[in-house]
Design a protein around this motif. Structure first.
Motif, PDB file in Angstrom:
ATOM      1  N   LEU A   1       0.828  -1.202   0.000  1.00 39.81           N
ATOM      2  CA  LEU A   1       0.000   0.000   0.000  1.00 39.81           C
ATOM      3  C   LEU A   1       0.865   1.254   0.000  1.00 39.81           C
ATOM      4  O   LEU A   1       0.511   2.256  -0.642  1.00 39.81           O
ATOM      5  N   ARG A   2       1.965   1.217   0.721  1.00 38.54           N
ATOM      6  CA  ARG A   2       2.862   2.362   0.752  1.00 38.54           C
ATOM      7  C   ARG A   2       3.668   2.492  -0.538  1.00 38.54           C
ATOM      8  O   ARG A   2       3.944   3.594  -1.001  1.00 38.54           O
ATOM      9  N   ILE A   3       4.026   1.369  -1.126  1.00 42.30           N
ATOM     10  CA  ILE A   3       4.851   1.399  -2.336  1.00 42.30           C
ATOM     11  C   ILE A   3       4.020   1.728  -3.566  1.00 42.30           C
ATOM     12  O   ILE A   3       4.424   2.522  -4.416  1.00 42.30           O
TER      13      ILE A   3
ATOM     14  N   GLU B   1       0.062   2.340  -4.021  1.00 44.16           N
ATOM     15  CA  GLU B   1      -1.318   2.427  -3.555  1.00 44.16           C
ATOM     16  C   GLU B   1      -2.332   2.144  -4.658  1.00 44.16           C
ATOM     17  O   GLU B   1      -3.341   1.465  -4.404  1.00 44.16           O
ATOM     18  N   PRO B   2      -2.139   2.604  -5.906  1.00 46.92           N
ATOM     19  CA  PRO B   2      -3.123   2.281  -6.962  1.00 46.92           C
ATOM     20  C   PRO B   2      -3.268   0.783  -7.188  1.00 46.92           C
ATOM     21  O   PRO B   2      -4.376   0.310  -7.473  1.00 46.92           O
ATOM     22  N   LEU B   3      -2.199   0.031  -7.075  1.00 45.20           N
ATOM     23  CA  LEU B   3      -2.295  -1.417  -7.259  1.00 45.20           C
ATOM     24  C   LEU B   3      -3.151  -2.048  -6.171  1.00 45.20           C
ATOM     25  O   LEU B   3      -4.028  -2.865  -6.450  1.00 45.20           O
ATOM     26  N   VAL B   4      -2.907  -1.665  -4.928  1.00 46.53           N
ATOM     27  CA  VAL B   4      -3.697  -2.225  -3.825  1.00 46.53           C
ATOM     28  C   VAL B   4      -5.163  -1.824  -3.969  1.00 46.53           C
ATOM     29  O   VAL B   4      -6.065  -2.641  -3.744  1.00 46.53           O
ATOM     30  N   ALA B   5      -5.422  -0.589  -4.368  1.00 47.57           N
ATOM     31  CA  ALA B   5      -6.803  -0.140  -4.566  1.00 47.57           C
ATOM     32  C   ALA B   5      -7.487  -0.957  -5.652  1.00 47.57           C
ATOM     33  O   ALA B   5      -8.666  -1.324  -5.520  1.00 47.57           O
TER      34      ALA B   5
ATOM     35  N   TYR C   1      11.621   1.415   4.720  1.00 41.13           N
ATOM     36  CA  TYR C   1      10.506   1.109   5.616  1.00 41.13           C
ATOM     37  C   TYR C   1      10.852   0.236   6.811  1.00 41.13           C
ATOM     38  O   TYR C   1      10.055   0.144   7.743  1.00 41.13           O
ATOM     39  N   SER C   2      11.992  -0.444   6.800  1.00 43.48           N
ATOM     40  CA  SER C   2      12.308  -1.345   7.906  1.00 43.48           C
ATOM     41  C   SER C   2      12.484  -0.558   9.201  1.00 43.48           C
ATOM     42  O   SER C   2      13.239   0.423   9.260  1.00 43.48           O
ATOM     43  N   GLY C   3      11.790  -0.981  10.238  1.00 40.76           N
ATOM     44  CA  GLY C   3      11.901  -0.334  11.532  1.00 40.76           C
ATOM     45  C   GLY C   3      11.183   0.993  11.640  1.00 40.76           C
ATOM     46  O   GLY C   3      11.269   1.665  12.664  1.00 40.76           O
ATOM     47  N   ALA C   4      10.486   1.384  10.569  1.00 43.00           N
ATOM     48  CA  ALA C   4       9.752   2.655  10.586  1.00 43.00           C
ATOM     49  C   ALA C   4       8.263   2.338  10.614  1.00 43.00           C
ATOM     50  O   ALA C   4       7.588   2.344   9.589  1.00 43.00           O
ATOM     51  N   GLY C   5       7.767   2.036  11.792  1.00 45.18           N
ATOM     52  CA  GLY C   5       6.370   1.617  11.920  1.00 45.18           C
ATOM     53  C   GLY C   5       5.386   2.657  11.452  1.00 45.18           C
ATOM     54  O   GLY C   5       4.303   2.324  10.967  1.00 45.18           O
ATOM     55  N   ALA C   6       5.733   3.925  11.591  1.00 47.01           N
ATOM     56  CA  ALA C   6       4.802   4.980  11.188  1.00 47.01           C
ATOM     57  C   ALA C   6       4.522   4.939   9.693  1.00 47.01           C
ATOM     58  O   ALA C   6       3.456   5.354   9.246  1.00 47.01           O
ATOM     59  N   HIS C   7       5.463   4.445   8.934  1.00 41.31           N
ATOM     60  CA  HIS C   7       5.270   4.371   7.490  1.00 41.31           C
ATOM     61  C   HIS C   7       4.250   3.298   7.116  1.00 41.31           C
ATOM     62  O   HIS C   7       3.722   3.292   6.010  1.00 41.31           O
ATOM     63  N   LEU C   8       4.021   2.364   8.021  1.00 41.26           N
ATOM     64  CA  LEU C   8       3.077   1.295   7.734  1.00 41.26           C
ATOM     65  C   LEU C   8       1.694   1.585   8.308  1.00 41.26           C
ATOM     66  O   LEU C   8       0.812   0.748   8.255  1.00 41.26           O
ATOM     67  N   ARG C   9       1.522   2.781   8.856  1.00 46.06           N
ATOM     68  CA  ARG C   9       0.198   3.157   9.374  1.00 46.06           C
ATOM     69  C   ARG C   9      -0.362   4.288   8.530  1.00 46.06           C
ATOM     70  O   ARG C   9       0.336   5.247   8.192  1.00 46.06           O
ATOM     71  N   ARG C  10      -1.596   4.182   8.199  1.00 49.02           N
ATOM     72  CA  ARG C  10      -2.254   5.210   7.396  1.00 49.02           C
ATOM     73  C   ARG C  10      -2.623   6.400   8.271  1.00 49.02           C
ATOM     74  O   ARG C  10      -2.921   6.278   9.419  1.00 49.02           O
TER      75      ARG C  10
END
Length: 515
Positions: free
Chosen positions: A395-397, A399-403, A506-515
């Motif tokens: 989704l972060r990489i 987003e159009p594909l996931v949508a 993105y590794s270790g950056a939890g905020a990047h995995l939260r919307r």
């Protein structure tokens, strides 16, 4: 018509001067002008000049481009007009090979380009500079559409033709260059092997240095021993290697004999485990002769059963049979004298050799599964966690594909479960998997879990454009049979590089995995 004829005649004369076929530029051009009776008597024949000018044309043909063309100064100009003209830089060289030289620098490249774009239309000989010829010799051959092999920027792409033979450029042909490239690659390979050997021959192996070097791939002849170090199967201290290796092998043989005594009845085995193993092993790599060999299949069955019996929390799970094959193939390579292991007849080995290969494969499989065992315990929570992380990461990489996948009702569980369960072994060839595992092992304990997640994300995003044009059924069919048959090690290395990029972000950056 008269103007066109005069232009053609003039250019032929210039080409002759350039290539040395005419003895005197002044006489020849003077002859051209005398032919058209346009030369005033008060203009000296030795003062004939060439000026580079811009000629604006429309269209997609050679005549329809914006060209930089040299034009002979009309000898009909007066002396006054000649004196007011810009400084002259007439070419003196008698060969096309001097076009890139120091003579006539200000007009030579323009003239070469001009002739290359107009020779077919006006009947002049090809003029190819040494620089562009070397580039074209290194480029691919012309396609069936007749596209020129000139390097990008060397010719108007709207004008296509095949490059003629040019004997003067023998030193620039692709064969000498390909030999040089092969020599350079061989030297780099030898240098890389020496670096590995330097680390492996140390009294204590530096695992950090070994991981750094192994990330970009391990030479095939050194891969068996390097894998054993990276997995922790062998101790780093040289004084304890042989004794530890022999002790581990003996331990496995004892466990194997306890379950598979010669001539024993297989009905005493745990049938819930054994039946599934017997079903899965023949379906493992069904198109590779090595894995359809009965000797190989018996070895894999014993490895899987011993592991399952010693790990009752998980037991045997479908997919583990795939994970043992890279180890078996790599350790088999130690004894095949550089023969292709995928077609080797393992029945030719003596029993001690087969026992060593079997024991090493078992222990390395155990080391691998110790790091991802929650993928195979009840309910497989490790796989579910990785699939959720894959969804969030994608989704972060992209987003159009996931949508699009969500709009079509495609759930990540429907296609990525196998990616996590079998570590992409059903999607890639075993040769490519082995190269990928070099990097996984170099990543350390998280290679087969965390880094594999980023590899899966890079793998999915690679097909994003096509997937966004598909509907539900086509998406699932495509993701269940991704076209990677033609992939080489180079493709895997690109995939690993992309995965490393996403991990760095993105590794270790939890905020990047939260919307």
């Amino acid at each position: 018509m008269e103007s066109q004829s005069r232009k053609s005649s003039t250019l032929r004369t210039l080409s002759g001067i350039w290539n040395g076929t005419l003895g005197s530029s002044s006489d020849s051009i003077a002859g051209v002008d005398r032919k058209h009776n346009t030369r005033p008597k008060h203009v000296r024949s030795s003062s004939t000049k060439i000026y580079p000018i811009k000629t604006e044309m429309n269209g997609s043909s050679p005549q329809g481009s914006t060209l930089s063309s040299p034009v002979v100064s009309p000898s009909s100009r007066s002396i006054t007009e000649t004196k007011s003209s810009p400084p002259l830089h007439a070419p003196i060289a008698r060969s096309s090979t001097s076009l890139e030289g120091g003579i006539g620098k200000r007009v030579s490249s323009k003239f070469a380009k001009y002739l290359s774009q107009t020779d077919d239309a006006w009947g002049l000989s090809n003029v190819i500079t040494p620089k562009s010829l070397c580039k074209s010799a290194r480029s691919s051959t012309p396609t069936s559409s007749g596209r020129s092999v000139f390097p990008r920027g060397g010719q108007d792409p709207t004008y296509s033709r095949t490059m003629p033979s040019f004997s003067r450029a023998s030193s620039c042909q692709s064969t000498p260059r390909s030999v040089e490239v092969e020599i350079a690659e061989a030297n780099a390979h030898i240098s890389r092997i020496k670096k590995f050997i330097r680390i492996l021959d140390a009294p204590v192996v530096d695992l950090n240095a070994l991981r750094t070097l192994a990330w970009n791939g391990i030479p095939a002849q050194l891969r068996p021993i390097v894998w054993k170090y990276l997995l922790g199967y062998l101790p780093c201290n040289a004084s304890r290697r042989d004794s530890t290796l022999q002790r581990k092998r003996d331990e496995y043989l004892s466990a194997k004999d306890a379950n598979f005594r010669t001539g024993s009845d297989l009905s005493v085995l745990d049938q819930s485990i054994w039946r599934q193993i017997v079903l899965d092993v023949p379906r493992t790599n069904p198109f590779i002769p090595l894995y359809q060999n009965p000797v190989t299949q018996r070895i894999l069955e014993r490895i899987l059963y011993v592991w399952a019996s010693r790990h009752p929390a998980s037991g045997y799970v479908q997919g583990i049979s795939d994970l043992v094959t890279p180890f078996f193939q790599v350790f088999l390579f130690e004894y095949t004298d550089d023969n292709e292991p995928m077609t080797y007849d393992v029945s030719l080995f003596d029993e001690p050799t087969l026992n060593n290969i079997e024991a090493d494969s078992y222990w390395c499989l155990s080391k691998l599964l110790d790091g991802i065992q929650d993928n195979y315990i009840h309910a497989q929570p490790g796989i579910h966690r990785q699939i959720n992380n894959l969804r969030e990461l994608t989704l972060r990489i992209d987003e159009p594909l996931v949508a699009h996948l969500q709009a079509e009702g495609v759930d990540f569980m429907q296609f990525s479960f196998r990616w996590m369960n079998c570590l992409l072994m059903r999607e890639l060839s075993i040769t490519n998997i082995i190269r990928m595992w070099d990097t996984y092992l170099a990543e350390g304990t998280q290679g087969f879990s965390e880094f594999h997640l980023y590899v899966c994300a890079a793998f999915l995003v690679k097909w994003s454009i096509g997937l966004q044009q598909m509907e539900f059924q086509d998406i699932l069919m495509f993701l269940q049979s991704i076209p990677t048959d033609s992939w080489t090690v180079s493709d895997i290395e690109v995939l690993l590089s992309e995965a490393f990029l996403w991990k760095s972000l993105y590794s270790g950056a939890g905020a990047h995995l939260r919307r």
